[in-house]
Write an enzyme that holds these catalytic residues in place. Sequence first.
Site, short mmCIF file in Angstrom:
data_model
loop_
_atom_site.label_atom_id
_atom_site.label_comp_id
_atom_site.label_asym_id
_atom_site.label_seq_id
_atom_site.Cartn_x
_atom_site.Cartn_y
_atom_site.Cartn_z
N GLY A 1 -5.01 -0.49 -8.41
CA GLY A 1 -3.95 0.25 -7.73
C GLY A 1 -2.64 -0.42 -8.09
O GLY A 1 -2.52 -1.03 -9.15
N ILE B 1 -1.12 -3.09 -6.67
CA ILE B 1 -1.18 -4.55 -6.72
C ILE B 1 -1.94 -5.00 -7.97
O ILE B 1 -1.47 -5.87 -8.72
CB ILE B 1 -1.82 -5.12 -5.44
CG1 ILE B 1 -0.95 -4.78 -4.22
CG2 ILE B 1 -2.02 -6.63 -5.55
CD1 ILE B 1 -1.57 -5.11 -2.87
N THR C 1 -7.34 -11.91 -2.81
CA THR C 1 -6.16 -11.71 -1.96
C THR C 1 -6.24 -10.33 -1.31
O THR C 1 -5.23 -9.80 -0.84
CB THR C 1 -4.85 -11.79 -2.77
OG1 THR C 1 -4.92 -10.86 -3.85
CG2 THR C 1 -4.59 -13.18 -3.32
N ARG D 1 -9.34 -8.38 0.90
CA ARG D 1 -9.87 -8.50 2.25
C ARG D 1 -11.10 -9.40 2.21
O ARG D 1 -11.93 -9.29 1.30
CB ARG D 1 -10.25 -7.12 2.82
CG ARG D 1 -9.09 -6.30 3.35
CD ARG D 1 -8.46 -6.92 4.60
NE ARG D 1 -7.34 -6.13 5.10
CZ ARG D 1 -6.06 -6.35 4.77
NH1 ARG D 1 -5.74 -7.31 3.94
NH2 ARG D 1 -5.10 -5.60 5.29
N GLU E 1 -11.74 -14.03 9.87
CA GLU E 1 -10.48 -14.74 10.14
C GLU E 1 -10.25 -14.89 11.63
O GLU E 1 -10.56 -13.97 12.38
CB GLU E 1 -9.32 -13.96 9.50
CG GLU E 1 -9.40 -14.00 7.98
CD GLU E 1 -8.33 -13.15 7.31
OE1 GLU E 1 -7.35 -12.75 7.95
OE2 GLU E 1 -8.50 -12.88 6.11
N HIS F 1 -4.05 -16.24 4.60
CA HIS F 1 -3.67 -14.82 4.55
C HIS F 1 -2.14 -14.65 4.47
O HIS F 1 -1.52 -14.06 5.35
CB HIS F 1 -4.23 -14.06 5.77
CG HIS F 1 -4.41 -12.59 5.52
ND1 HIS F 1 -5.36 -11.82 6.12
CD2 HIS F 1 -3.73 -11.74 4.71
CE1 HIS F 1 -5.27 -10.57 5.71
NE2 HIS F 1 -4.28 -10.49 4.84
N ILE F 2 -1.58 -15.21 3.39
CA ILE F 2 -0.11 -15.20 3.24
C ILE F 2 0.36 -14.50 1.97
O ILE F 2 1.49 -14.68 1.54
CB ILE F 2 0.47 -16.63 3.25
CG1 ILE F 2 -0.19 -17.50 2.17
CG2 ILE F 2 0.33 -17.27 4.63
CD1 ILE F 2 0.57 -18.80 1.88
#
Length: 329
Positions: A156, A158, A236, A238, A267, A285-286
């Site tokens: 996609g 990203i 990066t 899920r 998480e 998760h940054i």
Amino acid sequence: MKIFVTRKIPGEHLDKLVASGYDVDISIFDRPLLPEELIQKVKGVDAIICLLTDKIDGAVMDAAGSSLKIIANYAVGFDNIEIREATDRGIVVANTSSTEVDESVAEHTWALILCLARRIIEADEATRRGAFRGWEPDVFLGVNLVGKTLGIIGLGKIGSYVAKRAKGYGMNVLYNKHNPDPEAEKEFGIKFASLDELLANSDFITLHVPLTDETGHMINAATLAKMKKGSFLVNTARGLIVEERALVDSLRSGHLGGAALDVFENEPNIHPELINMQNVVTTPHIASATHEARDKMSQQVVEAVLDSLSGKMPENIVNKDVWPKKRTS
Ligand code: GLV
Ligand code: GLV
């Protein structure tokens, strides 16, 4: 009209909602709300601005009641929202995909790839603990990226931004998605591969698919076994796309060379063995945590709410099929 914001978000954009005459209620807690708090707070609202840490299911939608018209998710991924339940009720759902955010995630992905290739975190830890004894011929040997193969699962926006940057590093790129993308192939010089081919031929594999029934645990003992010995995995996307137990086994056996993870199955908990492995890099998760990206996300959720409540389709609507039957009052 009432808007509930489940947690304070960066920037001044929420002021725009207040200035437009809306009654904006922002959660006072600097933490995710408990399910029962969420149910209480959404009663009678017209719009919800929520985070990926909020589970928005049919029960939450019903607790809000028939006034709820739009849910704007402060995230690119929207697996925390039951989209079908929203669509069935005529509720619009929007996310925050944008160039700023998608590039921020792609840049973080590259930061992780470089950390793995050059063992940056281990090396940093060693210098800090005083282990630097002067230049040595064989400490912290990593691998060159040039000439290696990067496998991108999910192309996609990203995934495409990750692909675009691979050229600069002189990597060969394989990608896998439902339908081959000849335009992207031409633009980025990348090659379509079946999932098995990609797994077998990549030195680095990076995940950029959304979490769905199909992608949940797609990286498991069987798919990890198909990866090249000594190869690296980057996630990066899920956490639930990777079966952590199987990842630990693969790393422990030495089959996988290392992994870099920004997201985790459960998480904020991380498998205790992962966190103790030298060849594992973790970030909390940054991937979208840049000033540019988070500010843009704030702007987008506000615009999605303003647009939706004034009858205009939000740019980042994720359930377009709701539009003809959306709730209007
Ligand atoms: C973060 O994980 C996002 O989906 O934006
Ligand atoms: C490293 O510092 C080198 O000069 O090879």
